[in-house]
Design a protein around this motif. Structure first.
Motif, PDB file in Angstrom:
ATOM      1  N   ILE A  88     -37.466  45.507 150.908  1.00 10.21           N
ATOM      2  CA  ILE A  88     -38.368  46.407 150.172  1.00 10.21           C
ATOM      3  C   ILE A  88     -37.633  47.195 149.104  1.00 10.21           C
ATOM      4  O   ILE A  88     -38.087  47.292 147.958  1.00 10.21           O
ATOM      5  N   TYR A  89     -36.481  47.761 149.482  1.00 10.34           N
ATOM      6  CA  TYR A  89     -35.805  48.704 148.587  1.00 10.34           C
ATOM      7  C   TYR A  89     -34.545  48.143 147.925  1.00 10.34           C
ATOM      8  O   TYR A  89     -33.972  48.778 147.046  1.00 10.34           O
TER       9      TYR A  89
ATOM     10  N   MET B 293     -39.544  47.883 144.446  1.00 11.27           N
ATOM     11  CA  MET B 293     -38.269  48.575 144.308  1.00 11.27           C
ATOM     12  C   MET B 293     -37.043  47.675 144.336  1.00 11.27           C
ATOM     13  O   MET B 293     -36.126  47.835 143.560  1.00 11.27           O
ATOM     14  N   GLN B 294     -37.040  46.692 145.226  1.00  7.21           N
ATOM     15  CA  GLN B 294     -35.844  45.856 145.305  1.00  7.21           C
ATOM     16  C   GLN B 294     -35.571  45.163 143.974  1.00  7.21           C
ATOM     17  O   GLN B 294     -34.437  44.924 143.599  1.00  7.21           O
TER      18      GLN B 294
ATOM     19  N   ASP C 214     -47.217  50.836 140.659  1.00  9.65           N
ATOM     20  CA  ASP C 214     -46.271  51.006 141.765  1.00  9.65           C
ATOM     21  C   ASP C 214     -44.969  50.293 141.428  1.00  9.65           C
ATOM     22  O   ASP C 214     -44.922  49.429 140.544  1.00  9.65           O
ATOM     23  N   GLN C 215     -43.947  50.629 142.180  1.00 10.58           N
ATOM     24  CA  GLN C 215     -42.638  49.999 141.992  1.00 10.58           C
ATOM     25  C   GLN C 215     -42.469  48.863 143.007  1.00 10.58           C
ATOM     26  O   GLN C 215     -42.812  49.032 144.174  1.00 10.58           O
TER      27      GLN C 215
ATOM     28  N   ASN D  83     -30.445  46.775 148.118  1.00  9.50           N
ATOM     29  CA  ASN D  83     -29.241  47.368 148.704  1.00  9.50           C
ATOM     30  C   ASN D  83     -29.016  48.725 148.063  1.00  9.50           C
ATOM     31  O   ASN D  83     -28.558  48.815 146.938  1.00  9.50           O
ATOM     32  N   GLU D  84     -29.378  49.748 148.821  1.00 10.77           N
ATOM     33  CA  GLU D  84     -29.292  51.100 148.240  1.00 10.77           C
ATOM     34  C   GLU D  84     -27.853  51.608 148.289  1.00 10.77           C
ATOM     35  O   GLU D  84     -27.109  51.283 149.174  1.00 10.77           O
TER      36      GLU D  84
ATOM     37  N   ARG E  71     -35.844  46.799 155.327  1.00 10.22           N
ATOM     38  CA  ARG E  71     -35.571  47.855 154.345  1.00 10.22           C
ATOM     39  C   ARG E  71     -34.931  47.261 153.084  1.00 10.22           C
ATOM     40  O   ARG E  71     -35.282  47.613 151.957  1.00 10.22           O
ATOM     41  N   ARG E  72     -33.990  46.325 153.288  1.00 10.66           N
ATOM     42  CA  ARG E  72     -33.351  45.671 152.139  1.00 10.66           C
ATOM     43  C   ARG E  72     -34.370  44.887 151.316  1.00 10.66           C
ATOM     44  O   ARG E  72     -34.349  44.907 150.089  1.00 10.66           O
TER      45      ARG E  72
ATOM     46  N   ASP F 132     -36.673  46.162 140.891  1.00 12.46           N
ATOM     47  CA  ASP F 132     -36.739  47.009 139.702  1.00 12.46           C
ATOM     48  C   ASP F 132     -37.881  46.559 138.787  1.00 12.46           C
ATOM     49  O   ASP F 132     -37.711  46.410 137.572  1.00 12.46           O
TER      50      ASP F 132
ATOM     51  N   TYR G 154     -38.108  51.385 159.099  1.00 15.80           N
ATOM     52  CA  TYR G 154     -37.860  49.971 158.861  1.00 15.80           C
ATOM     53  C   TYR G 154     -36.498  49.568 159.413  1.00 15.80           C
ATOM     54  O   TYR G 154     -35.511  50.300 159.249  1.00 15.80           O
TER      55      TYR G 154
END
Length: 250
Positions: free
Chosen positions: A246-247, A15-16, A12-13, A249-250, A243-244, A18, A238
């Motif tokens: 987990i993922y 994500m935040q 799994d990733q 700053n998109e 959200r930040r 990488d 989220y």
């Protein structure tokens, strides 16, 4: 170098950060509490600190912390299957020179890590007091991770205080229903609670997680209760802060 996956494992990733992490639905997968702890813990950016992650599971928090500091991180985990997963995740992310995974019991941590030597300590411990049901949990890996079969709250705080330097910081994620007990056990070993944040699944629900920062031999004054952290909005999405985490700053 090719990393071999076992039967039910997947990559799994994180994500935040990488990063990639090896997970298994039947053995262990990290969850939101690990992400929240990895974000909540403050670590120095430099390379001179000693950072320890206890009850490391498959190494999720240790991997996250590696992206916030140049310092070395020692991760300690009791279950050899999880240690093996974590070690392969460390190799997968080429972090062998920064993150060291140790197979060991938290109660014997000082056989691996010098007493009074740690600057920052994190732990996502077993939350639940042992009951007949937990003893009979058919999944031994999950039972050990979730229930105090091998590590009680008192033991965790004693070990944490023993490992930390004076003014060293400890970060825990736990359950609100044990809040008073956590405060009592921290203060009993001279770990002064400093920052506390309650986490709520939704704004209209009761808190289901708590994030705690303590300082060894810190002053009793100056405790901060931070703003509440809400995970999901009314649409099941989220909130931006989570959200930040987990993922990124998109």
């Amino acid at each position: 170098m090719e990393i071999q996956l076992k039967n039910d494992e997947r990559i799994d990733q994180l994500m935040q950060y990488d990063l990639e992490i090896i997970q298994s639905p039947s053995v262990f997968s990290f969850s939101l509490d690990a992400v929240l702890l990895g974000d909540f813990a403050k670590v120095p950016k430099h390379n001179r600190a000693k950072i320890v992650d206890l009850c490391s599971g498959n190494g999720a928090v240790a991997l996250m912390l590696s992206q916030k500091t140049k310092s070395k991180i020692i991760a300690l985990e009791l279950q050899d299957r999880l240690v093996d997963m974590a070690q392969r995740s460390i190799q997968l992310n080429h972090l062998e020179s920064q993150v060291e995974m140790i197979h060991g019991d938290v109660n014997e941590a000082t056989t691996h890590i010098k007493k009074d030597s740690v600057d920052v300590l994190t732990c996502n411990p077993p939350y639940f007091i042992v009951s007949d049901a937990s003893r009979k949990n058919p999944n031994e890996h999950l039972a050990i991770a979730r229930h105090e079969l091998h590590l009680t709250l008192r033991e965790l705080m004693t070990v944490s205080a023993g490992l930390l330097k004076t003014k060293g910081k400890a970060y825990f994620v736990h359950r609100p229903e044990r809040f008073l007990e956590i405060m009592d056990e921290m203060r009993a070993v001279d770990l002064a609670p400093k920052r506390i944040r309650f986490v709520y699944p939704k704004p209209d629900k009761e808190a289901n997680m708590i994030l705690i920062e303590g300082i060894k031999q810190g002053k009793e004054t100056g405790l901060k209760i931070l703003p509440p952290l809400y995970v999901f909005d009314d649409n099941g999405e989220y909130f931006p802060e989570v959200r930040r985490m987990i993922y990124g700053n998109e």
